[in-house]
Design a protein around this motif. Structure first.
Motif, PDB file in Angstrom:
ATOM      1  N   GLN B   6       0.866  -1.177   0.000  1.00 47.82           N
ATOM      2  CA  GLN B   6       0.000   0.000   0.000  1.00 47.82           C
ATOM      3  C   GLN B   6       0.901   1.224   0.000  1.00 47.82           C
ATOM      4  OE1 GLN B   6      -2.655   0.340   3.425  1.00 47.82           O
ATOM      5  NE2 GLN B   6      -3.796   2.012   2.495  1.00 47.82           N
ATOM      6  N   ASP B   7       0.678   2.127  -0.907  1.00 43.84           N
ATOM      7  CA  ASP B   7       1.472   3.351  -0.995  1.00 43.84           C
ATOM      8  C   ASP B   7       1.179   4.208   0.224  1.00 43.84           C
ATOM      9  OD1 ASP B   7       2.005   5.849  -3.617  1.00 43.84           O
ATOM     10  OD2 ASP B   7       2.662   5.778  -1.532  1.00 43.84           O
ATOM     11  N   CYS B  23      -4.553  -1.032  -2.788  1.00 38.71           N
ATOM     12  CA  CYS B  23      -3.645  -2.034  -2.233  1.00 38.71           C
ATOM     13  C   CYS B  23      -3.518  -3.172  -3.235  1.00 38.71           C
ATOM     14  CB  CYS B  23      -4.157  -2.594  -0.903  1.00 38.71           C
ATOM     15  SG  CYS B  23      -4.062  -1.435   0.465  1.00 38.71           S
ATOM     16  N   THR B  24      -2.323  -3.731  -3.312  1.00 38.16           N
ATOM     17  CA  THR B  24      -2.128  -4.959  -4.078  1.00 38.16           C
ATOM     18  C   THR B  24      -1.692  -6.045  -3.107  1.00 38.16           C
ATOM     19  OG1 THR B  24       0.170  -4.388  -4.566  1.00 38.16           O
ATOM     20  CG2 THR B  24      -1.484  -3.728  -6.181  1.00 38.16           C
ATOM     21  N   TYR B  25      -1.940  -7.274  -3.487  1.00 41.40           N
ATOM     22  CA  TYR B  25      -1.564  -8.378  -2.608  1.00 41.40           C
ATOM     23  C   TYR B  25      -1.054  -9.545  -3.437  1.00 41.40           C
ATOM     24  CZ  TYR B  25      -6.252 -10.229  -3.717  1.00 41.40           C
ATOM     25  OH  TYR B  25      -7.373 -10.700  -4.351  1.00 41.40           O
ATOM     26  N   SER B  26      -0.308 -10.415  -2.787  1.00 37.77           N
ATOM     27  CA  SER B  26       0.302 -11.530  -3.516  1.00 37.77           C
ATOM     28  C   SER B  26      -0.304 -12.881  -3.140  1.00 37.77           C
ATOM     29  CB  SER B  26       1.812 -11.556  -3.251  1.00 37.77           C
ATOM     30  OG  SER B  26       2.073 -11.646  -1.861  1.00 37.77           O
ATOM     31  N   THR B  86      -5.528   8.383   8.172  1.00 32.57           N
ATOM     32  CA  THR B  86      -4.780   7.285   7.547  1.00 32.57           C
ATOM     33  C   THR B  86      -5.757   6.175   7.198  1.00 32.57           C
ATOM     34  OG1 THR B  86      -2.733   7.798   8.712  1.00 32.57           O
ATOM     35  CG2 THR B  86      -2.979   5.556   7.885  1.00 32.57           C
ATOM     36  N   TYR B  87      -5.669   5.663   5.979  1.00 36.59           N
ATOM     37  CA  TYR B  87      -6.558   4.602   5.508  1.00 36.59           C
ATOM     38  C   TYR B  87      -5.741   3.313   5.391  1.00 36.59           C
ATOM     39  CZ  TYR B  87     -10.059   8.112   4.796  1.00 36.59           C
ATOM     40  OH  TYR B  87     -10.979   9.107   5.023  1.00 36.59           O
ATOM     41  N   LEU B  88      -6.206   2.291   6.084  1.00 36.02           N
ATOM     42  CA  LEU B  88      -5.523   0.999   6.122  1.00 36.02           C
ATOM     43  C   LEU B  88      -6.352  -0.039   5.383  1.00 36.02           C
ATOM     44  CD1 LEU B  88      -4.848   1.204   9.914  1.00 36.02           C
ATOM     45  CD2 LEU B  88      -2.994   0.827   8.318  1.00 36.02           C
ATOM     46  N   CYS B  89      -5.728  -0.763   4.453  1.00 29.21           N
ATOM     47  CA  CYS B  89      -6.416  -1.935   3.908  1.00 29.21           C
ATOM     48  C   CYS B  89      -6.010  -3.133   4.770  1.00 29.21           C
ATOM     49  CB  CYS B  89      -6.066  -2.161   2.443  1.00 29.21           C
ATOM     50  SG  CYS B  89      -4.341  -2.571   2.107  1.00 29.21           S
ATOM     51  N   ALA B  90      -6.885  -4.120   4.845  1.00 29.23           N
ATOM     52  CA  ALA B  90      -6.605  -5.329   5.622  1.00 29.23           C
ATOM     53  C   ALA B  90      -7.250  -6.515   4.923  1.00 29.23           C
ATOM     54  CB  ALA B  90      -7.128  -5.194   7.048  1.00 29.23           C
ATOM     55  N   LEU B 101      -5.487 -10.723  10.548  1.00 24.83           N
ATOM     56  CA  LEU B 101      -5.559  -9.771   9.456  1.00 24.83           C
ATOM     57  C   LEU B 101      -4.154  -9.407   9.012  1.00 24.83           C
ATOM     58  CD1 LEU B 101      -8.255  -7.212  10.706  1.00 24.83           C
ATOM     59  CD2 LEU B 101      -8.558  -9.187   9.202  1.00 24.83           C
ATOM     60  N   THR B 102      -3.970  -9.259   7.717  1.00 23.82           N
ATOM     61  CA  THR B 102      -2.721  -8.722   7.182  1.00 23.82           C
ATOM     62  C   THR B 102      -3.021  -7.312   6.707  1.00 23.82           C
ATOM     63  OG1 THR B 102      -1.988 -10.924   6.507  1.00 23.82           O
ATOM     64  CG2 THR B 102      -0.863  -9.036   5.533  1.00 23.82           C
ATOM     65  N   PHE B 103      -2.342  -6.354   7.303  1.00 20.75           N
ATOM     66  CA  PHE B 103      -2.595  -4.951   7.006  1.00 20.75           C
ATOM     67  C   PHE B 103      -1.612  -4.420   5.972  1.00 20.75           C
ATOM     68  CE2 PHE B 103      -5.659  -3.441  10.116  1.00 20.75           C
ATOM     69  CZ  PHE B 103      -5.594  -4.400  11.120  1.00 20.75           C
ATOM     70  N   GLY B 104      -2.074  -3.445   5.178  1.00 19.85           N
ATOM     71  CA  GLY B 104      -1.145  -2.615   4.434  1.00 19.85           C
ATOM     72  C   GLY B 104      -0.541  -1.595   5.390  1.00 19.85           C
ATOM     73  N   LYS B 105       0.434  -0.829   4.888  1.00 20.93           N
ATOM     74  CA  LYS B 105       1.128   0.127   5.752  1.00 20.93           C
ATOM     75  C   LYS B 105       0.260   1.341   6.071  1.00 20.93           C
ATOM     76  CE  LYS B 105       5.976  -0.727   4.778  1.00 20.93           C
ATOM     77  NZ  LYS B 105       7.242  -0.154   4.324  1.00 20.93           N
ATOM     78  N   GLY B 106      -0.800   1.566   5.288  1.00 15.13           N
ATOM     79  CA  GLY B 106      -1.654   2.732   5.500  1.00 15.13           C
ATOM     80  C   GLY B 106      -1.262   3.871   4.580  1.00 15.13           C
ATOM     81  N   THR B 107      -2.266   4.621   4.102  1.00 15.99           N
ATOM     82  CA  THR B 107      -2.043   5.817   3.285  1.00 15.99           C
ATOM     83  C   THR B 107      -2.570   7.010   4.044  1.00 15.99           C
ATOM     84  OG1 THR B 107      -2.300   4.591   1.200  1.00 15.99           O
ATOM     85  CG2 THR B 107      -2.560   6.990   1.107  1.00 15.99           C
ATOM     86  N   LEU B 108      -1.694   8.012   4.242  1.00 11.79           N
ATOM     87  CA  LEU B 108      -2.097   9.238   4.936  1.00 11.79           C
ATOM     88  C   LEU B 108      -2.728  10.191   3.931  1.00 11.79           C
ATOM     89  CD1 LEU B 108      -2.108  11.014   7.452  1.00 11.79           C
ATOM     90  CD2 LEU B 108       0.192  11.787   6.830  1.00 11.79           C
ATOM     91  N   LEU B 109      -3.984  10.528   4.162  1.00  9.08           N
ATOM     92  CA  LEU B 109      -4.748  11.410   3.274  1.00  9.08           C
ATOM     93  C   LEU B 109      -5.036  12.732   3.970  1.00  9.08           C
ATOM     94  CD1 LEU B 109      -6.585  11.970   0.755  1.00  9.08           C
ATOM     95  CD2 LEU B 109      -8.452  10.931   2.071  1.00  9.08           C
ATOM     96  N   THR B 110      -4.788  13.826   3.258  1.00 11.86           N
ATOM     97  CA  THR B 110      -5.183  15.153   3.733  1.00 11.86           C
ATOM     98  C   THR B 110      -6.106  15.768   2.691  1.00 11.86           C
ATOM     99  OG1 THR B 110      -3.090  15.456   4.900  1.00 11.86           O
ATOM    100  CG2 THR B 110      -4.390  17.432   4.461  1.00 11.86           C
ATOM    101  N   VAL B 111      -7.282  16.206   3.134  1.00  8.64           N
ATOM    102  CA  VAL B 111      -8.223  16.911   2.259  1.00  8.64           C
ATOM    103  C   VAL B 111      -8.223  18.370   2.679  1.00  8.64           C
ATOM    104  CG1 VAL B 111     -10.595  17.075   1.445  1.00  8.64           C
ATOM    105  CG2 VAL B 111      -9.633  14.842   2.061  1.00  8.64           C
ATOM    106  N   ASN B 112      -7.803  19.226   1.763  1.00  9.71           N
ATOM    107  CA  ASN B 112      -7.641  20.648   2.067  1.00  9.71           C
ATOM    108  C   ASN B 112      -8.907  21.434   1.755  1.00  9.71           C
ATOM    109  OD1 ASN B 112      -4.714  20.509   2.707  1.00  9.71           O
ATOM    110  ND2 ASN B 112      -4.583  19.851   0.579  1.00  9.71           N
TER     111      ASN B 112
END
Lengths: 112, 113
Positions: B6-7, B23-26, B86-90, B101-112
């Motif tokens: 996860q970016d 998110c991508t997974y293997s 922060t948005y986490l996929c799992a 659960l296997t989590f992604g690292k999380g993406t930090l989102l800011t809405v201005n």
């Protein structure tokens, strides 16, 4: 109601102290979890209780001791912690395995 | 290769924009997919839970799963400053230990605004 409650919200303890974290849910869930989360990292699983029995222990040091007194309550007993144990400790619950997990607000722990 | 990629961002968008988180997974054994939103210093809040490939919509949020590509997405329409988090996929296996659960690292989102 999808609420998991945790107390205390914040905890500061010395390395020789003994303290406990508490978690409660009244959703009838039969699986309860403890996670540890460091800043800017995803939660890391520590323990899973399923039907009040310890189901998973992710090789957590013995200074962390979980307890599940009944299906609604989960405790985490802390003793002789290290400064690197400072983190957000999250409790979660789910109906059982293979269902979505609901998290509590967490306890922010600081070990001095 | 990590099981879930996860970016981490950060991602910054203006209010009203459409946000796409991915998110991508293997591991092809992953069958259950979740998106969590986590505000700073709070616990993760479940936003979406999906099982099969396809789309699932809930208000301004749409979760998309493409198992053939091992790719999941979360779209946020008409983004608001309150979506800043922060948005986490799992993901969860269908077999084996089905509590983990296997989590992604999380993406930090800011809405201005």
């Amino acid at each position: 109601d999808t609420e998991v409650t945790q107390t205390p919200k914040h905890l500061v303890m010395g390395m020789t102290n003994k303290k406990s974290l508490k978690c409660e849910q009244h959703m009838g869930h039969r699986a309860m979890y403890w996670y540890k989360q460091k800043a800017k990292k995803p939660p890391e699983l520590m323990f899973v209780y399923s039907y009040e029995k310890l189901s998973i222990n992710e090789s957590v040091p013995s200074r962390f001791s979980p307890e599940c007194p009944n299906s609604s309550l989960l405790n985490l007993h802390l003793h002789a912690l290290q400064p690197e144990d400072s983190a957000l400790y999250l409790c979660a619950s789910s109906l059982s395995g293979r269902y979505e997990q609901f998290f509590g607000p967490g306890t922010r722990l600081t070990v001095l | 290769q990590k099981e879930v990629e996860q970016d981490p961002g950060p991602l910054s968008v203006p209010e009203g924009a459409i946000v796409s988180l991915n998110c991508t997974y293997s591991n092809s054994a992953f069958q259950y997919f979740m998106w969590y939103r986590q505000y700073s210093r709070k616990g993760p809040e479940l936003l979406m839970y999906t099982y099969s490939s396809g789309n699932k919509e809930d208000g301004r949020f749409t979760a998309q799963v493409d198992k053939s590509s091992k790719y999941i997405s979360l779209f946020i329409r008409d983004s608001q400053p309150s979506d800043s988090a922060t948005y986490l996929c799992a993901m969860e296996n269908s077999g084996g230990s089905n509590y983990k659960l296997t989590f992604g690292k999380g993406t930090l989102l800011t809405v201005n605004p």
